[in-house]
Design an enzyme around this catalytic site. Sequence first.
Site: not given
Ligand code: GAL
Length: 409
Positions: A153, A190-192, A194, A212
């Site tokens: 993450d 990294e949630w896309g 970069n 998410d």
């Molecule tokens: C977010 C991630 C989620 C989950 C969460 C846990 O950054 O996108 O899928 O892993 O953290 O804290």
Amino acid sequence: MLAACLRSLAFLAIAIGLASPAAAQKFEGLAQTPPMGWNSWNKFDCDIDEQLVRETADALVSTGLRDAGFVYVNLDDCWHGERDADGFIQPDPERFPSGMKALGDYIHARGLKFGIYSDAGEYTCQKRPGSQGYEYQDALQYARWGVDYLKYDWCYTGEGDAQRNPIEAYTTMRDAIHAAGRPMVFSICEWGENDPWTWGQDVGHLWRTTGDIINCWDCTVDHGTWKSYGIMQILDLQDGKRQAAGPGHWNDPDMLEFGNLATLAENRAHFAMWAMLASPLILGTDIRELDEAELAVLKNRALLDVALDPKGIQGYPIRKGDGLEVWVRPLEGGDFALAFLNRGNQPLSENYAWPEDGLKDDFSGFEVDFGSDAFNIRDVWSGADAGDTSAPLSVSVGARDVAIYRLSR
Ligand code: GAL
């Protein structure tokens, strides 16, 4: 003389080659089709312990989901305890009293694989110890525990100019896994932010493309500094990235909310669209509570054959706007999958006329001329023969549902 010289040079070259460590790289061959399994986060948040993980592993076996391909059992955030005096991370002693090696053994003994979670920053998103500065030690510890999959993450990696460079951060962990010597699927999360679809292929096996997911069909929830997205929002956010996906390197539109949505129709529509996207299929529900109808969707072989098609070509929409949305996914052997998505709250019916210009996908080279090519049509949900492409296809789709077909010559 010359021959002898060349021979010694060759020996020298071989000796140098053997002495220098093999170049670090990701482990190849681990995700030729999108990874499938379960992850604790979407349903259980931080409320996880070894009992839940064991019962989930057992349920994956007894429901037949393991045999359908759902083999990864992945812990998400909050399994962590403290680092020991030597800096090695330990699990939370109250939630995981038997330790991670024992848990990994339990999972492996059932023919499943073990996944774990960490973060490239100082802390994980839930403020457990992160891996920054401990990458090699953490990868080694995971290898000792028998870990097969790491989701990594991006919280607490710094702000603005002081933020960690994402390519450096993820490459460091990739190299640490390589050095630890145990093959692990490496999931970039990294949630896309970069554009990981532009650099992720050499670093990991999958990368999140968005923030998410949440268990809602059509909504965006604003948390202030970040947002989470419903199924339709995540689907729309996949636009323009499909060229990056293929065997060994997948776009990850986030883990499934299957089982957590309001109706069976929403659940199966979500699952079918993730199959069209060649997405990883990581369940995020309570496996112990899935009912027969839900299990039948997850174990539908024709759908899984679309999801796991060996060509690994990500599907794409050919019609958006009012009415049924139409998606195509080119498959092995010149077949293709066709999905009709009803986003709305009323049932929709249509006599679908085959596009006069045919279908043409420059990226994969897939091309169809319905004037000269006849395809047989099979309904993926029911397995029923649905005629062929010599006549329009009569399609009916309930509210928030998907009809999906496989077409073969
Ligand atoms: C977010 C991630 C989620 C989950 C969460 C846990 O950054 O996108 O899928 O892993 O953290 O804290």
